[in-house]
Structure formats: C-alpha cells, structure tokens
Write an enzyme that holds these catalytic residues in place. Sequence first.
Site, mmCIF file in Angstrom:
data_model
loop_
_atom_site.group_PDB
_atom_site.id
_atom_site.type_symbol
_atom_site.label_atom_id
_atom_site.label_comp_id
_atom_site.label_asym_id
_atom_site.label_seq_id
_atom_site.Cartn_x
_atom_site.Cartn_y
_atom_site.Cartn_z
ATOM 1 C CB ALA A 1 -0.926 -0.002 1.217
ATOM 2 C CD GLU A 2 4.346 4.708 2.386
ATOM 3 O OE1 GLU A 2 5.104 5.684 2.336
ATOM 4 O OE2 GLU A 2 3.136 4.814 2.704
ATOM 5 C CG LEU B 1 -1.783 -6.217 -15.289
ATOM 6 C CD1 LEU B 1 -2.632 -7.052 -14.339
ATOM 7 C CD2 LEU B 1 -2.477 -6.092 -16.631
ATOM 8 C CD GLU C 1 -6.868 -13.614 -14.587
ATOM 9 O OE1 GLU C 1 -7.138 -14.781 -14.915
ATOM 10 O OE2 GLU C 1 -5.928 -12.966 -15.083
ATOM 11 C CE LYS D 1 -2.244 -6.733 -9.045
ATOM 12 N NZ LYS D 1 -1.215 -7.218 -8.115
ATOM 13 C CE LYS E 1 -2.744 -3.758 -5.733
ATOM 14 N NZ LYS E 1 -1.527 -2.934 -5.732
ATOM 15 C CB CYS F 1 -2.463 -11.478 38.227
ATOM 16 S SG CYS F 1 -3.884 -10.593 37.540
ATOM 17 C CB CYS G 1 -8.627 -11.198 39.411
ATOM 18 S SG CYS G 1 -7.638 -10.405 38.120
#
EC number: 6.5.1.2
Length: 772
Positions: free
Chosen positions: A81-82, A131, A160, A162, A360, A454, A479
Amino acid sequence: MHPGGQAILFATDLDESSSVNAQLCELRKDGTMVDDSTQGGELEASEAGAEARHHWTELAQRILDAQDAYYARDAPTISDAEYDRLMVELKKVEDDHPELRTPDSPTQRVGAPQRITDFAPVKHLERLLSLDNVFTRDELSEWMNRVATAVGKIPNFLCELKIDGLAVDLVYRDGQLVSGATRGDGRIGEDVTANVRTIAAIPRKLTGDDVPRLLEVRGEVFFPVADFTDLNAALIEAGKNPFANPRNAAAGSLRQKDSRVTASRPLSMIVHGIGVLEGHDFPSQGHAYDKLAQWGLPVSPYFKIVEHVDEVHEFVTRWGESRDEASHQIDGVVVKVDDVSLQRKLGATSRAPRWAIAYKYPPEEVNTELLDIRVNVGRTGRVTPYGVMRPVTVAGSTVEMATLHNAFEVKRKGVLIGDTVVLRKAGDVIPEILGPVVELRNGTEREFLMPDHCPSCGAELAYEKNGDKDLRCPNAQGCPSQLHERVFGLASRGALDIEALGWEAAIALTDPENQRPGDDEVAEELPKRQTAVLSSEAGLFDLQLDDLAEIKVWRRRKVNGGPGPWQLEPYFFTKATAKKPSTPTATTKKMFDELAKAKSQPLWRVLVALSIRHVGPTAARALATHFGSVEAIREASVEELAGVDGVGEIIAESVKRWFEVDWHQEIISRWAAAGVRMADDRDEAPEQTLEGLTVVVTGSLEGFSRDEAKEAIVSRGGKAAGSVSRKTDYVVVGENAGSKETKARDLGRPILDEAGFRYLLENGPQGITTIG
C-alpha cells in the site's frame, strides 16, 4: 515476436506494487538520473522548479530502494500500500511537471533491474508487461467505458483474482519443460529451472495429443496461506529469521541456491498468460485457459467471464468480502477483455496492455511499529499478551492493538518490542501481527518477557495443567480484571445484550481506580481510593441509580495536542454546576432500562452471561433446549451433560466445575431473587423444522434483525452460517444482499426471500418455493 510464433497479448498478473518498475540507476545530487542502458536518459531537471525536482528525487529514490529490497533481497521494507502511494504521488509530480517524465523514471519502467545474483540470466521469448492499477470503483468504470468506446461496444470481460506471489515465466518445447525464470526486468530474468521443477503443480511434461511445439506461459508462484504459519514456526525453531508474509515466503523459497530447500516448501503456481505459442490460435482468454488446463497447466479456479459492467463490480464486491476463501493471498482483481481480437485492437503502451486493468483492494497488510507488548487478563483468568502499535489504517479501519495469544506465539512469530511488524486485517477478522521486518532492526529492539504475577491482582500465574500454553490468574473471585471482563462480557450482544453497559462502564462499576495516576503524575495529593460498587456480578441486578451517583473515573485531558492534567470526573451522572444539580446521564438511564429487559432474556443467554468456560451461544442453546432450567443443568451429571448434542465431555466437565464453586451459587441466587429468568417455558420451544439444515441470511429483512434471524434458525434446530458454500442448504436474501447472493447463484444454492424464510421456519423445507 519469436520467429514462427504467435504473440498473444495475455498480460501477466503483475503490477507496480509487487514488482520493480524502475531501473536501479544512479541518482545525481541535482536530481537527474544516469542510466547507461538508454540514450539521452538524463532528465532536464533544471526546467522544473527546485522544489518539485527535490520532491521527485526523494520519491524516486524511495521507490528504487523499495524495489531493491523487494526483488533483489526478497525482504520488502515497506508495504504494498505504501509503495502504491509513492507511485501515485510520483505520477502526480510528473503530471504537474512533464519534463521530469522520461524513459528512466520509475513510472515508465517495467520490471526488476538486472543485478549480479547466484542465478544465470535468461532472456524471455516475449517481453512480460505489467498492469496499470485503479483504486476506486469510479476509476474501474472509467476504464471499462474507455474500452467500450475504443472497440465500439461493451465487450465480455474476464475477471480473475490478482495473486500476490512471485511472477515466473515457463518455456515448454515439444511438451517438455525446458526453462523456468523469474520476471526480472520483463526482458531478462533469473534462471530458476531446477527449483521450478520441484513444484508439484508445475508439470514437467504437458499432457494431450496436440501439445504445441513451443509454449511460453506466465504465472505466479505462491505460498499457500494455510502453510505459512507452520513454515515460520519451523524457521524460528531452527534459529532462522521468519518471513513477513506468504509472498515473501514464495520468493525466498523459489530463489534458493539449493533446490532441495525449494522442494521442501509447499509452493504452488497458477498460470494466467501466454507469451509465445506455436501451432495454436485462441479466440478468447477463456478458451486459452481451457486449453492450458487440458495440457495439465494449473489455471485459476477463481475466474469468471461476464457480459455486463455490473457483473464486473459484483465480482469485485464478492471477492472483496471473501478474500480469505482463496488458497493464496490476493490484493485485487484483474479485469481483461476476453476477446483476443479486441485485445490486439486495443494494443498496449510501453509498460502495460490497454485491454487489462488491476483493481486494487484496500490493503489488508501494512507495516507499523510495535511500540510495546502488554498483557490482558480475561474473564476466565487467561493472561493474553497483545501488541500496542503505532496507529495505522488497514482494511478500512484504524488499528493500534492486536492479540499475540500467548508467550509461545510471541516466540513463534519472532517479534521484538520496537520491531517494524507486518499487520494483517482481513475484513472483519481480528487484526493479526504476522511477523517482523527483520531487515529494519537497528539493535534497540528488546525481547518480551511474560509476567509471572497477575498485573491486576498480583496473584501468581500458573498453567492449569501440563501442556497448556495459556497462563492463568487463579484469583477468579478477587481479580478486578477478571470481574470487569465478566461484566462486560455478560452485557454483550451474544449474552444479555445490554448495549449501554460497555467496556468503560464495566470498569467504572468494578474498578473505578483502574486509571489512577501515580503520585509523581499529579501536583496535588491524591484523594482516597474509591470502593467499587460491584465486587461480584452477583450484585448487578440489585443496583440502584443512587448507588452510582458518586462513582468517578480518572481521565487525562489533552492540552494543545499533548497530555494534560489528570481529572477525577463523574461517570454515570452529570457534573453538578451552580445552576444544575448532578443527574443520571441518558446512557445511565438506558443501562437501567436494558438491565430490566435483560431479566426476561431466554435461558441460553443467561447461561452465556454466567461466564462458564467453553460455554458460548451454541453450547448454551443446546443445554437450554435439553434441560430447560438452570436447576436441571446444575443437578445433571457429567455424563448427562456430555450426552447433549453440541456439548461433549470438555464442556460438560467445565459446567460441572462451575456449579461446584460456592460464590457462583450466590450469582444464581441473587439474580433469581432480582427476577432474572432461570428457566424457559417448555411450551415455548419451537418445532425443530430446520434440524440438520444450514441457512445463510444476507441483506436487510423487514421483520428480523440479523440476530433475530440467527436466533430463529438456531432455535429450530438449524445452523446459521456466515458464508455461502456448497454445504449451504438455503440462502435468505433481503435488501442489499450483495456478494453472498451472487455466490449462492454461482454455486446453485436455493435462494429464499423473506416470505420463503418465514415459510421455512414454520413448515420446514417441504413444499417450499425458492426464487433462485
């Protein structure tokens, strides 16, 4: 075109985000680019403004660096994406300053650069193109309109998936596999023939009587998603770095010096294009796929030929909602003109065909920084580590936390605090940290250590039995974290459905000092600690409005975008002023209304609200239907409980143990005294008209909410499924049904409207009329 061969313009499933699109060449300090492979390649950057030239140089270098990491080292440092964002930004700079756009620009190049590697270079018979991408439905429609205008009609389109894998070019001579090469720069790739031969999906010899003398095919080698986790676990166990995602695993597994390593990895391949072909001519892409399959080559099971533009959008929607159903990772849909003669008419640019486009999807994987690993104590005491990350947008939502399940999982994934990690979020699926980007480590990262006590109550953590992976806090009654998790859980939609009793309200009732600052964080002396109004969920239905009037919570207000002073503020009541007294908030009033309604909820919801380990809605419904009351369930033996369909021994033993705890009996007695329904009217149990049937409801129904429709199905013995498959018996469609209706029609599953659904609930499948 290869001598004597037919050049078929089937584009390969490649794009800028998963390939190197620029030649790695030297960037001069003044912003021009040197490339010995082209004549006149210097950019006349002096004609551009200094600011634009500088911005172009920075973008180009970032893209070149990303390409080098992605292809040359199989170790990407930024997400797809970047990368897409950088390319779009660079194109915009060049649109505004055309003098910067030359053949040397990353926006004009196709493929990876040639570098000195361990693999011999191989020249492809026919060049591999890339493409062009679109990122919105409007852009996709515009592309289809341009195609229709150019050819004079709306053509059939082949849609189709990708594939997010590694592009490979295969050559067969007289039916025998003679060469396998990576994509490279589109003209020359790396010889990986020996490794390709180890992939079971790739035939060494074509089948059939009419195999071509020469065939060059293109496709994607991918690593099946189902096998990815096991591979990384094995690598970490062997002291090796894990892969960040399945695409990297595919590339790293194929580009091995030792083909035995490749053979040990479960790689697969899908063919989606032809470069050179002798002796055959296909009228369409679909016919080509049929023939490739007859020759034994693996083609995608996920393509569809459509006649209308709306069907293209339906295909995009359907797979956008079901991306995890494919055996391989996908990041979009490729749309191609199906008719080969129209493909030739449309032609191609220097880098991509005009008759194909890649739509995309919003990214499901992004990179972000793992700031910390903390632990959460759940309602049954399970202690779960989770990652705190720099906020990032993925799959359309902002994510800053993701579970890491347990300490073994943290070790298996190989993540360190401070790592750049790959984060995945598919649709509504819980965000998952896939693994670290090891190449970006700088030595400041540190290992996560699981606590031994805990963090909420201080009790010593322990495994319940040998072999367990989950540490647990044994202090269930005392608790605070377990209590507010149980209160929050019992209010959920799957239990008593008390919407106004959310996470913060549950904490305010059970642990109002949860966010109390330290002495060093405030200027004045801290006030005395408050006592929680609920020390057990047993008292929930005894609460009165006045009990909540003095409850305050700690909040830290922001000042000028940064942290400000801590303040103690009323939570359930408004803050009193000189003119107005403190009064219950609207949400508080709503909470009490919903608590009153919750007393009449059916028995199965009460059972879920009790937080019995392993008892979710399915088991609770089964127990409620079989026994009819809390008392009958309490008196039943383990054998009787386990004999209920849908329960089994593990759940039965858990139920029996829960009822043996003294303070659990107080919950039941106080709830019953407050009027909570502890038994179902046996006459109310509906007839089991859907026994053994699986029903999917999609879209909006007038007479049912989504939960009501699901409950109607389950209460009549059916299974309410969330996705359509060949095992689905009926699909009920309402308004805006979307891709599930499309898939139901594709699979030939019976489709009902709301009237048909009502008939099915009342009468079962006999005599029912479907609409599809």
